[in-house]
Design a protein around this motif. Sequence first.
Motif, PDB file in Angstrom:
ATOM      1  N   HIS A 108      -1.312  -3.137  -2.403  1.00 36.17           N
ATOM      2  CA  HIS A 108      -0.436  -1.973  -2.358  1.00 36.17           C
ATOM      3  C   HIS A 108      -1.271  -0.721  -2.564  1.00 36.17           C
ATOM      4  CE1 HIS A 108       2.885  -4.861  -2.703  1.00 36.17           C
ATOM      5  NE2 HIS A 108       2.098  -5.472  -3.582  1.00 36.17           N
ATOM      6  N   LYS A 152       2.922   1.885  -0.491  1.00 41.87           N
ATOM      7  CA  LYS A 152       2.933   1.138   0.775  1.00 41.87           C
ATOM      8  C   LYS A 152       2.042  -0.093   0.641  1.00 41.87           C
ATOM      9  CE  LYS A 152       3.488   5.378   3.514  1.00 41.87           C
ATOM     10  NZ  LYS A 152       2.912   6.197   4.604  1.00 41.87           N
ATOM     11  N   GLU A 153       2.119  -0.957   1.618  1.00 42.25           N
ATOM     12  CA  GLU A 153       1.282  -2.150   1.629  1.00 42.25           C
ATOM     13  C   GLU A 153       0.242  -2.027   2.732  1.00 42.25           C
ATOM     14  OE1 GLU A 153       1.811  -6.991   2.013  1.00 42.25           O
ATOM     15  OE2 GLU A 153       3.394  -5.793   1.103  1.00 42.25           O
ATOM     16  N   MET A 194       4.498   7.691  -2.099  1.00 40.94           N
ATOM     17  CA  MET A 194       5.209   6.472  -1.723  1.00 40.94           C
ATOM     18  C   MET A 194       4.261   5.275  -1.736  1.00 40.94           C
ATOM     19  SD  MET A 194       7.260   5.564   1.797  1.00 40.94           S
ATOM     20  CE  MET A 194       8.408   6.911   1.564  1.00 40.94           C
ATOM     21  N   ILE A 241      -1.346   3.888  -2.686  1.00 46.81           N
ATOM     22  CA  ILE A 241      -0.828   5.251  -2.582  1.00 46.81           C
ATOM     23  C   ILE A 241      -2.032   6.134  -2.279  1.00 46.81           C
ATOM     24  CG2 ILE A 241       0.328   7.174  -3.733  1.00 46.81           C
ATOM     25  CD1 ILE A 241       1.536   5.187  -5.697  1.00 46.81           C
ATOM     26  N   ASN A 253      -1.787  -2.953   5.723  1.00 46.02           N
ATOM     27  CA  ASN A 253      -1.425  -3.896   6.792  1.00 46.02           C
ATOM     28  C   ASN A 253      -2.611  -4.245   7.685  1.00 46.02           C
ATOM     29  OD1 ASN A 253      -1.745  -1.549   8.204  1.00 46.02           O
ATOM     30  ND2 ASN A 253       0.378  -1.386   8.916  1.00 46.02           N
TER      31      ASN A 253
END
Length: 258
Positions: free
Chosen positions: A23, A3-4, A1, A25, A6
């Motif tokens: 981004h 994701k960013e 998936m 993975i 953070n």
Amino acid sequence: MIKEVNFHIDKLDTMKKYPKSIHYIGNLDLLNKRTISIVGTRKPNNYTKQYTHELAKALTKHNICVVSGAAMGVDAIAHNAATPQNTIAVAGTGLDIRYPAVNKKLIEDIENNGLMLSQFPIKTPSQRYNFPIRNELVVSLGECLIVAQADENSGTMRSVEFALKMNKPIFVLAHRIGESVGTNKLLEQNLATAIYDIDKFIEDFVGFKNEIKHSDDFLEYCKTTPTYDDVMQKFPEKIFEYELSGKIQVTNGLVFVV
């Protein structure tokens, strides 16, 4: 998936401008390890293939994470030798696109075991101006930059420009005259340091000596004072490296250990 990220990545503070978004993975814990960036041509010669592999493999043994750009050639060799578990790959596309296609299996392995990063949102295709952006991120993530092989006006030399602006140490593999003109020019201009001995380079980098000494089949063979032609047939890739590092000497067609 996909994701960013953070949180703030301190290693990227050397970039001209911190990315708006990153981004990923995979395993973000790799960002906490010591890192070295390895880049180079998409068409490496056999010498470069051998020593890029040996270098990345040796770095992994010392728990140093290898960073590269997932491209063909030097990048792929570095990622594979480091093993997917110990590598960070930076993409020049959105992470939903595994580019180049020839490295699809490698990229999948890094997604599952290592870390894939990209500044580009999903569906961003491969475009020429993406790759300098990718290169800056690759260079920023490493404590130093190793250029395995590069032509003078290649895209790899753009990574060198980033490293110089970031005040990152630059290292190169030693090449013959007429080969890897880009890295030889860096040496000529005193902008890079040549790696003649992988163990010594890592020893200096990690700050301690490797106490495990392995027998050197090449030097053992040279102790028999073979002819230069015989050595070239048996160890064509090693004779140049060992002569440059001062471990052997060629005199009157014979090879001697110094």
